[in-house]
Design an enzyme around this catalytic site. Structure first.
Site, PDB file in Angstrom:
ATOM      1  N   GLY A  28      61.179  50.740 -33.705  1.00  0.00           N
ATOM      2  CA  GLY A  28      59.883  50.859 -33.054  1.00  0.00           C
ATOM      3  C   GLY A  28      58.805  51.075 -34.087  1.00  0.00           C
ATOM      4  CG  ASP A  81      55.101  58.822 -24.173  1.00  0.00           C
ATOM      5  OD1 ASP A  81      54.369  58.239 -23.346  1.00  0.00           O
ATOM      6  OD2 ASP A  81      55.573  58.266 -25.186  1.00  0.00           O
TER       7      ASP A  81
END
Length: 429
Positions: free
Chosen positions: A161, A275
């Protein structure tokens, strides 16, 4: 030569006069100073291999010992307790726990990251990172197949990522698979705060143990200084790949219920995920769901939360972000609840509750657009689910469920009703 000098320093550490007893504070100070002056990244406390009444303390640079000293068990465990106190590590927790502090050592501002491992005998690792010398001369550690990281061997790369990469690793003794998550070398070199998310994730994992939250089992640093996490290996995929048309609403509700249950445990432990998104929820082929990636986690007992200052950054993923976060509030259990409501809406319909061409438009919709009807987009969704989602997605936090556990109860009631209705339809057929 260096080892004997360290042992001499420890013996003389408490004072410049004879007869003053050695103290945990003086031992910690001496070890930190020795680490900074020798360029060692790690101070390792472990039982002496041949004398169980003593500790062996090692200073390591690039995974090679540069100095060692011997302490009595009482002094060694007290020194570990000193490092734990400085880094806010709870010694009563029966799982490996990590904390962080900063100190001025030998003229340098130093990050001190402490991991304490409980057991019959305490063990500890103290990672020392000089902030004003990020060791640009150290080459990035290579993590190809077969590379060794602590007790683990890299088996395959799983993905990457923006912040880091994930590998499947195998414990070399147990033969069991785990996932290794490590910060990208360029992020570590360019952003002094990039390591903080790994530390937050390790600390959150130490507080929260729940079957629907990914378990972090170890924390450490590569030879180049980059932090890594060892996590349970998840046999599944992210629900960001979910196709709503291929699944019954009850499947989505069961996933939402599991994640709500995990969040309720996290909130009870004082941890806010901050998140929750479809990309951070994994589901196994058998339907078991995990909440992952606590890199943005907030701690409700963090003194900084009491500050009246508006946070510098808005935390969260735009499609799932609560209105109050856009307005500058800090993440809390209510904002987690909003994000989960948005994820559940997406699982049931195929899209989040709000979509827009820009982040600015999306934020405006979170702040002021009416809450859409889930059942209008998917007629198979019961009206009771619409009511739950309207509450989760309420603009005002006070209008949401008082506790995340209440959301779990509401989903349980809908699922129980769904099972009853399915049974009745079968009888009538």
């Amino acid at each position: 030569m260096l080892a004997s000098a360290l042992q001499t320093s420890l013996a003389a550490a408490p004072a410049h006069t004879r007869g003053t007893p050695l103290t945990p504070t003086s031992v910690a100070d001496t070890l930190l100073t020795a680490a900074v002056r020798t360029g060692a990244e790690l101070i390792l406390f472990e039982p002496h291999p041949t004398d169980k009444s003593h500790y062996r303390v090692s200073l390591e640079r690039r995974q090679e010992p540069v100095a060692q000293a011997v302490l009595t068990s009482a002094l060694g465990s007290a020194a570990i307790a000193r490092f734990a106190f400085l880094s806010d590590v709870d010694l009563l927790v029966r799982t490996p726990t990590t904390g962080q502090t900063q100190a001025l050592v030998a003229g340098h501002l130093v990050d001190v990251i402490v991991t304490v491992r409980p057991g019959a005998v305490l063990r500890a690792e103290v990672y020392v990172r000089i902030q004003d010398a990020r060791a640009p001369d150290r080459p990035a550690a290579k993590l190809g197949v077969g590379a060794r990281v602590g007790n683990y061997r890299v088996v395959e790369a799983l993905g990457a990522g923006g912040m880091g990469s994930v590998f499947r690793v195998e414990h070399m003794v147990l033969g069991r698979s785990f996932a290794l998550k490590v910060l990208h070398a360029h992020m570590f070199a360019s952003d002094p705060g990039a390591s903080d998310g790994f530390l937050r994730e390790a600390r959150a994992a130490a507080r929260v143990k729940h079957p629907n939250i990914v378990d972090v089992v170890d924390f450490g640093h590569l030879a180049d200084g980059r932090p890594y996490l060892i996590m349970e290996f998840l046999d599944g995929s992210s629900v960001s790949e979910w196709e709503a048309a291929d699944h019954e609403p009850a499947e989505a509700l069961r996933i939402g219920r599991q994640i709500a249950h995990g969040l309720a445990a996290a909130h009870a432990a004082g941890v806010v995920h901050a998140d929750v998104s479809s990309g951070n929820i994994f589901v196994s082929p058998a339907g078991h769901a995990w909440l992952v990636d606590f890199g943005l986690a907030q701690f409700l007992d963090d003194p900084r939360r009491r500050s009246s200052e508006v946070p510098e950054f808005v935390v969260g993923t735009p499609s799932y972000i609560a209105p109050e976060l856009i307005q500058g509030k800090r993440p809390d259990p209510f904002s987690d609840q909003y994000a989960l409501g948005a994820v559940l809406f997406e699982l049931l319909t195929g899209t989040p509750p709000y979509t827009a061409k820009s982040v600015r438009e999306l934020c405006i919709m979170h702040l002021s657009a009416p809450i859409p009807s889930c059942s209008a987009q998917n007629p198979a969704v019961p009206a009771a689910v619409d009511a739950i989602l309207r509450r989760c997605l309420a603009k005002s936090p006070e209008s949401r469920f008082p506790k995340t556990g209440d959301l779990v109860d509401a989903l349980d009631q809908v699922l129980a009703s769904s099972k009853t209705n399915d049974w009745r339809r079968w009888l009538e057929s």
